[in-house]
Motif scaffolding. Structure first.
Motif, short mmCIF file in Angstrom:
data_model
loop_
_atom_site.label_atom_id
_atom_site.label_comp_id
_atom_site.label_asym_id
_atom_site.label_seq_id
_atom_site.Cartn_x
_atom_site.Cartn_y
_atom_site.Cartn_z
N ALA A 53 0.85 -1.19 0.00
CA ALA A 53 0.00 0.00 0.00
C ALA A 53 0.89 1.24 0.00
O ALA A 53 1.95 1.25 0.61
N VAL A 54 0.43 2.27 -0.69
CA VAL A 54 1.16 3.53 -0.69
C VAL A 54 0.16 4.68 -0.58
O VAL A 54 -0.90 4.66 -1.20
N THR A 55 0.51 5.66 0.25
CA THR A 55 -0.26 6.90 0.37
C THR A 55 0.60 8.03 -0.19
O THR A 55 1.75 8.19 0.21
N VAL A 56 0.04 8.80 -1.12
CA VAL A 56 0.74 9.92 -1.75
C VAL A 56 0.09 11.21 -1.27
O VAL A 56 -1.08 11.46 -1.54
N ASP A 57 0.84 12.02 -0.52
CA ASP A 57 0.33 13.29 -0.02
C ASP A 57 0.81 14.43 -0.90
O ASP A 57 2.02 14.54 -1.19
N LEU A 58 -0.14 15.27 -1.32
CA LEU A 58 0.16 16.38 -2.22
C LEU A 58 0.10 17.71 -1.49
O LEU A 58 -0.52 17.82 -0.43
N ASP A 59 0.74 18.74 -2.10
CA ASP A 59 0.64 20.08 -1.52
C ASP A 59 -0.57 20.81 -2.10
O ASP A 59 -1.42 20.21 -2.78
N GLU A 60 -0.64 22.13 -1.86
CA GLU A 60 -1.83 22.89 -2.22
C GLU A 60 -2.07 22.98 -3.72
O GLU A 60 -3.19 23.25 -4.17
N VAL A 61 -1.03 22.77 -4.53
CA VAL A 61 -1.20 22.85 -5.98
C VAL A 61 -1.01 21.52 -6.67
O VAL A 61 -0.84 21.45 -7.88
N GLY A 62 -1.02 20.43 -5.90
CA GLY A 62 -0.97 19.10 -6.50
C GLY A 62 0.39 18.50 -6.69
O GLY A 62 0.53 17.47 -7.36
N ARG A 63 1.42 19.11 -6.09
CA ARG A 63 2.76 18.53 -6.19
C ARG A 63 2.97 17.52 -5.07
O ARG A 63 2.43 17.66 -3.97
N GLN A 64 3.79 16.51 -5.34
CA GLN A 64 3.96 15.41 -4.41
C GLN A 64 4.94 15.78 -3.29
O GLN A 64 6.06 16.23 -3.55
N LEU A 65 4.52 15.55 -2.02
CA LEU A 65 5.34 15.86 -0.86
C LEU A 65 5.90 14.61 -0.19
O LEU A 65 7.09 14.53 0.09
N PHE A 66 5.04 13.65 0.10
CA PHE A 66 5.45 12.44 0.81
C PHE A 66 4.82 11.21 0.16
O PHE A 66 3.68 11.26 -0.31
N TRP A 67 5.60 10.13 0.18
CA TRP A 67 5.08 8.81 -0.18
C TRP A 67 5.23 7.92 1.05
O TRP A 67 6.33 7.77 1.57
N THR A 68 4.14 7.34 1.51
CA THR A 68 4.20 6.44 2.65
C THR A 68 3.84 5.04 2.19
O THR A 68 2.71 4.79 1.74
N PHE A 69 4.81 4.13 2.27
CA PHE A 69 4.62 2.75 1.83
C PHE A 69 4.44 1.84 3.04
O PHE A 69 5.09 2.01 4.06
N ARG A 70 3.58 0.85 2.88
CA ARG A 70 3.41 -0.16 3.91
C ARG A 70 3.34 -1.54 3.25
O ARG A 70 2.55 -1.74 2.33
N PHE A 71 4.20 -2.44 3.71
CA PHE A 71 4.26 -3.80 3.18
C PHE A 71 4.00 -4.80 4.30
O PHE A 71 4.48 -4.61 5.42
N ARG A 72 3.27 -5.86 4.00
CA ARG A 72 3.26 -7.02 4.89
C ARG A 72 4.05 -8.11 4.18
O ARG A 72 3.68 -8.56 3.09
N LEU A 73 5.14 -8.49 4.80
CA LEU A 73 6.07 -9.43 4.20
C LEU A 73 5.93 -10.80 4.85
O LEU A 73 5.64 -10.91 6.04
N ARG A 74 6.14 -11.85 4.08
CA ARG A 74 6.18 -13.21 4.61
C ARG A 74 7.47 -13.88 4.13
O ARG A 74 7.77 -13.88 2.94
N ALA A 75 8.21 -14.46 5.08
CA ALA A 75 9.47 -15.11 4.74
C ALA A 75 9.21 -16.45 4.06
O ALA A 75 8.34 -17.22 4.49
N THR A 76 9.95 -16.71 3.02
CA THR A 76 9.85 -18.00 2.31
C THR A 76 11.06 -18.89 2.58
O THR A 76 11.20 -19.94 1.98
N ARG A 77 11.93 -18.42 3.49
CA ARG A 77 13.05 -19.23 3.95
C ARG A 77 13.47 -18.68 5.31
O ARG A 77 12.97 -17.63 5.75
N ASP A 78 14.35 -19.36 5.98
CA ASP A 78 14.81 -18.91 7.30
C ASP A 78 15.84 -17.80 7.19
O ASP A 78 16.48 -17.62 6.15
N ASP A 79 15.99 -17.07 8.29
CA ASP A 79 17.04 -16.07 8.46
C ASP A 79 16.94 -14.96 7.41
O ASP A 79 17.92 -14.59 6.76
N VAL A 80 15.74 -14.38 7.29
CA VAL A 80 15.54 -13.22 6.41
C VAL A 80 15.67 -11.97 7.27
O VAL A 80 14.84 -11.71 8.13
N GLY A 81 16.72 -11.20 7.04
CA GLY A 81 16.98 -10.04 7.88
C GLY A 81 16.87 -8.70 7.19
O GLY A 81 16.90 -7.66 7.85
N ALA A 82 16.75 -8.70 5.86
CA ALA A 82 16.74 -7.43 5.14
C ALA A 82 15.77 -7.49 3.97
O ALA A 82 15.49 -8.57 3.43
#
Length: 244
Positions: free
Chosen positions: A68-97
């Protein structure tokens, strides 16, 4: 299970509760060749950045269940912030990054990750010619196979150049993902029409125009989407969107 609990004189659900969550990783989907999804130069840049940080195999140890991503714009429609959210699932052991990359065309300086939850920002690699920055996100706790983690990252686009007229945002899904969502939030000026576009790597492009009058935001969501791209574009008139 209830029969065994009766024999042992245990209350309902005691054994099932003791088992804990399933550690089965579920169906594992490989990441599509990025050259099929991105501009060839950007795809090559991402690949080189992953190799330089020793993260070329990192995508193989984890899958994105939701994006998911939320894109926040300023008063004239220019992009200020992108907020990303991921739910991750490991498919092997020892996933650190987990590798996280963004592209801001024509940006010579690295993008700034201003806040992060569920992980810490590690090394980064910037390719000025492409405006691409790849960040290494170090998970709070290394994952074992089947474990999940939620990671939230905010990218700071400021300062926004006065002539910045980038009126769209695209989110790439590199493999089939359970749920993908994009939410664009307007600070003041709300365009009457926005363009929503789903571009699966295989299949037809779905383009829709939505009436956003009276709203302060617009969103696009898809289930079981990817590989492909999701785009929201905003402007003042429908004719402007169609003529570009």
């Amino acid at each position: 299970m209830p029969e065994i609990e009766d024999l042992l004189g245990l209350g309902p659900g005691v054994l099932r509760g003791a088992l804990g969550p399933s550690r089965r990783p579920g169906r594992v989907h490989g990441v599509v060749d990025l050259h099929h999804l991105l501009d060839s130069d950007v795809a090559a840049g991402v690949g080189e950045a992953l190799a330089a940080l020793g993260l070329s195999e990192a995508f193989e140890g984890v899958t994105e269940e939701t994006m998911a991503v939320t894109v926040d714009l300023d008063e004239v429609g220019r992009q200020l912030f992108w907020t990303f959210r991921f739910r991750l699932r490991a498919t092997r052991d020892d996933v650190g990054a987990y590798p996280f990359w963004v592209v801001v065309p024509d940006q010579q300086h690295p993008t700034t990750v201003s806040t992060v939850a569920g992980a810490a920002v590690g090394r980064r690699r910037h390719v000025p010619d492409l405006g691409m920055t790849l960040h290494e996100l170090i998970l709070d706790v290394p994952l074992r196979i089947g474990d999940t983690a939620v990671v939230e990252v905010q990218v700071d686009r400021r300062p926004v150049a006065p002539d910045d007229d980038d009126l769209e945002f695209t989110l790439w899904a590199p493999r089939p993902t359970r749920e993908v969502e994009m939410w664009v939030r307007f600070a003041a000026v709300v365009p009457p029409v926005c363009e929503l576009r789903l571009e699966p790597l295989v299949g037809d492009v779905d383009t829709r125009y939505v009436d956003t009058r009276g709203s302060r935001s617009v969103h696009l969501a898809a289930r079981r989407f990817g590989p492909g791209a999701m785009t929201i574009r905003w402007s003042q008139t429908r004719s402007t969107l169609q003529d570009d």
